[in-house]
Design a protein around this motif. Structure first.
Motif, PDB file in Angstrom:
ATOM      1  N   ASP A  15      31.866  50.947  39.353  1.00 39.22           N
ATOM      2  CA  ASP A  15      30.493  50.891  38.836  1.00 39.22           C
ATOM      3  C   ASP A  15      30.046  52.270  38.347  1.00 39.22           C
ATOM      4  N   CYS A  16      30.994  53.083  37.903  1.00 38.78           N
ATOM      5  CA  CYS A  16      30.708  54.456  37.482  1.00 38.78           C
ATOM      6  C   CYS A  16      29.903  54.531  36.190  1.00 38.78           C
ATOM      7  N   GLN A  17      30.119  53.578  35.292  1.00 39.33           N
ATOM      8  CA  GLN A  17      29.448  53.616  33.999  1.00 39.33           C
ATOM      9  C   GLN A  17      28.033  53.059  34.103  1.00 39.33           C
ATOM     10  N   ASP A  18      27.170  53.474  33.192  1.00 37.85           N
ATOM     11  CA  ASP A  18      25.792  53.002  33.184  1.00 37.85           C
ATOM     12  C   ASP A  18      25.738  51.591  32.610  1.00 37.85           C
ATOM     13  N   LYS A  19      25.163  50.653  33.360  1.00 38.61           N
ATOM     14  CA  LYS A  19      24.981  49.247  32.970  1.00 38.61           C
ATOM     15  C   LYS A  19      26.294  48.507  32.734  1.00 38.61           C
ATOM     16  N   THR A  20      27.402  49.018  33.261  1.00 35.85           N
ATOM     17  CA  THR A  20      28.702  48.378  33.087  1.00 35.85           C
ATOM     18  C   THR A  20      29.457  48.361  34.401  1.00 35.85           C
ATOM     19  N   LEU A  21      30.066  47.225  34.697  1.00 36.60           N
ATOM     20  CA  LEU A  21      30.925  47.083  35.866  1.00 36.60           C
ATOM     21  C   LEU A  21      32.335  46.772  35.388  1.00 36.60           C
ATOM     22  N   VAL A  22      33.303  47.181  36.170  1.00 33.65           N
ATOM     23  CA  VAL A  22      34.671  46.744  35.939  1.00 33.65           C
ATOM     24  C   VAL A  22      34.998  45.826  37.106  1.00 33.65           C
ATOM     25  N   CYS A  23      35.355  44.585  36.795  1.00 26.91           N
ATOM     26  CA  CYS A  23      35.605  43.586  37.826  1.00 26.91           C
ATOM     27  C   CYS A  23      37.032  43.074  37.733  1.00 26.91           C
ATOM     28  N   LYS A  24      37.523  42.602  38.885  1.00 27.97           N
ATOM     29  CA  LYS A  24      38.865  42.045  38.970  1.00 27.97           C
ATOM     30  C   LYS A  24      38.733  40.548  39.229  1.00 27.97           C
ATOM     31  N   VAL A  25      39.252  39.733  38.311  1.00 23.24           N
ATOM     32  CA  VAL A  25      39.251  38.284  38.473  1.00 23.24           C
ATOM     33  C   VAL A  25      40.649  37.881  38.915  1.00 23.24           C
ATOM     34  N   GLU A  26      40.715  37.201  40.046  1.00 17.93           N
ATOM     35  CA  GLU A  26      41.999  36.812  40.608  1.00 17.93           C
ATOM     36  C   GLU A  26      42.174  35.303  40.492  1.00 17.93           C
ATOM     37  N   ARG A  27      43.348  34.887  40.051  1.00 19.15           N
ATOM     38  CA  ARG A  27      43.647  33.456  40.039  1.00 19.15           C
ATOM     39  C   ARG A  27      45.024  33.255  40.644  1.00 19.15           C
ATOM     40  N   ARG A  28      45.220  32.106  41.231  1.00 18.60           N
ATOM     41  CA  ARG A  28      46.491  31.785  41.873  1.00 18.60           C
ATOM     42  C   ARG A  28      47.139  30.636  41.106  1.00 18.60           C
ATOM     43  N   ALA A  29      48.423  30.789  40.807  1.00 13.94           N
ATOM     44  CA  ALA A  29      49.126  29.758  40.052  1.00 13.94           C
ATOM     45  C   ALA A  29      50.561  29.676  40.547  1.00 13.94           C
ATOM     46  N   ALA A  30      51.119  28.497  40.470  1.00 13.42           N
ATOM     47  CA  ALA A  30      52.513  28.305  40.878  1.00 13.42           C
ATOM     48  C   ALA A  30      53.432  28.877  39.809  1.00 13.42           C
ATOM     49  N   HIS A  31      54.499  29.537  40.247  1.00 16.24           N
ATOM     50  CA  HIS A  31      55.498  30.063  39.336  1.00 16.24           C
ATOM     51  C   HIS A  31      56.174  28.877  38.643  1.00 16.24           C
ATOM     52  N   PRO A  32      56.375  28.938  37.327  1.00 10.96           N
ATOM     53  CA  PRO A  32      56.900  27.766  36.621  1.00 10.96           C
ATOM     54  C   PRO A  32      58.284  27.314  37.080  1.00 10.96           C
ATOM     55  N   LEU A  33      59.124  28.244  37.511  1.00 13.23           N
ATOM     56  CA  LEU A  33      60.478  27.876  37.919  1.00 13.23           C
ATOM     57  C   LEU A  33      60.610  27.750  39.430  1.00 13.23           C
ATOM     58  N   TYR A  34      60.089  28.751  40.165  1.00 13.55           N
ATOM     59  CA  TYR A  34      60.320  28.809  41.607  1.00 13.55           C
ATOM     60  C   TYR A  34      59.239  28.145  42.446  1.00 13.55           C
ATOM     61  N   ARG A  35      58.120  27.770  41.831  1.00 16.00           N
ATOM     62  CA  ARG A  35      57.022  27.052  42.497  1.00 16.00           C
ATOM     63  C   ARG A  35      56.337  27.834  43.621  1.00 16.00           C
ATOM     64  N   LYS A  36      56.604  29.111  43.720  1.00 16.69           N
ATOM     65  CA  LYS A  36      55.887  29.941  44.698  1.00 16.69           C
ATOM     66  C   LYS A  36      54.518  30.279  44.104  1.00 16.69           C
ATOM     67  N   VAL A  37      53.481  30.278  44.929  1.00 14.89           N
ATOM     68  CA  VAL A  37      52.143  30.594  44.451  1.00 14.89           C
ATOM     69  C   VAL A  37      52.043  32.108  44.266  1.00 14.89           C
TER      70      VAL A  37
END
Length: 93
Positions: free
Chosen positions: A23-45
């Motif tokens: 939140d160092c910048q004025d009126k700007t945030l840097v955010c991290k969006v996390e999503r979980r998905a299965a690997h297409p071949l190995y099916r590990k999340v």
């Protein structure tokens, strides 16, 4: 007969829940969006992360907060999201 003026309805905008990384910048945030998905071949999340630049008009959010953000028109070179609400405040020691 009266003519009806029909305005096309705007499509639903994307909303995400993200964690504030900076939140160092004025009126700007840097955010991290996390999503979980299965690997297409190995099916590990697997976790995938994406960095978003978010417009915060009143500088409300702080590092560590969990926030809800919404897609908007381009506000600058990188900013395409705006702050909707602070879901959870970061623990302060």
């Amino acid at each position: 007969m009266a003519e009806e003026t029909h305005t096309p309805q705007r499509p639903m905008r994307k909303t995400r829940v993200a964690k504030v990384v900076s939140d160092c910048q004025d009126k700007t945030l840097v955010c991290k969006v996390e999503r979980r998905a299965a690997h297409p071949l190995y099916r590990k999340v697997v976790k995938h992360t994406k960095k978003c630049y978010v417009h915060d008009e009143h500088n409300q959010a702080r590092v560590g907060d969990v926030v809800q953000i919404m897609e908007t028109r381009p506000l600058s070179k990188l900013k395409r999201w705006r702050l909707v609400a602070i879901v959870q405040r970061a623990a302060t020691d």
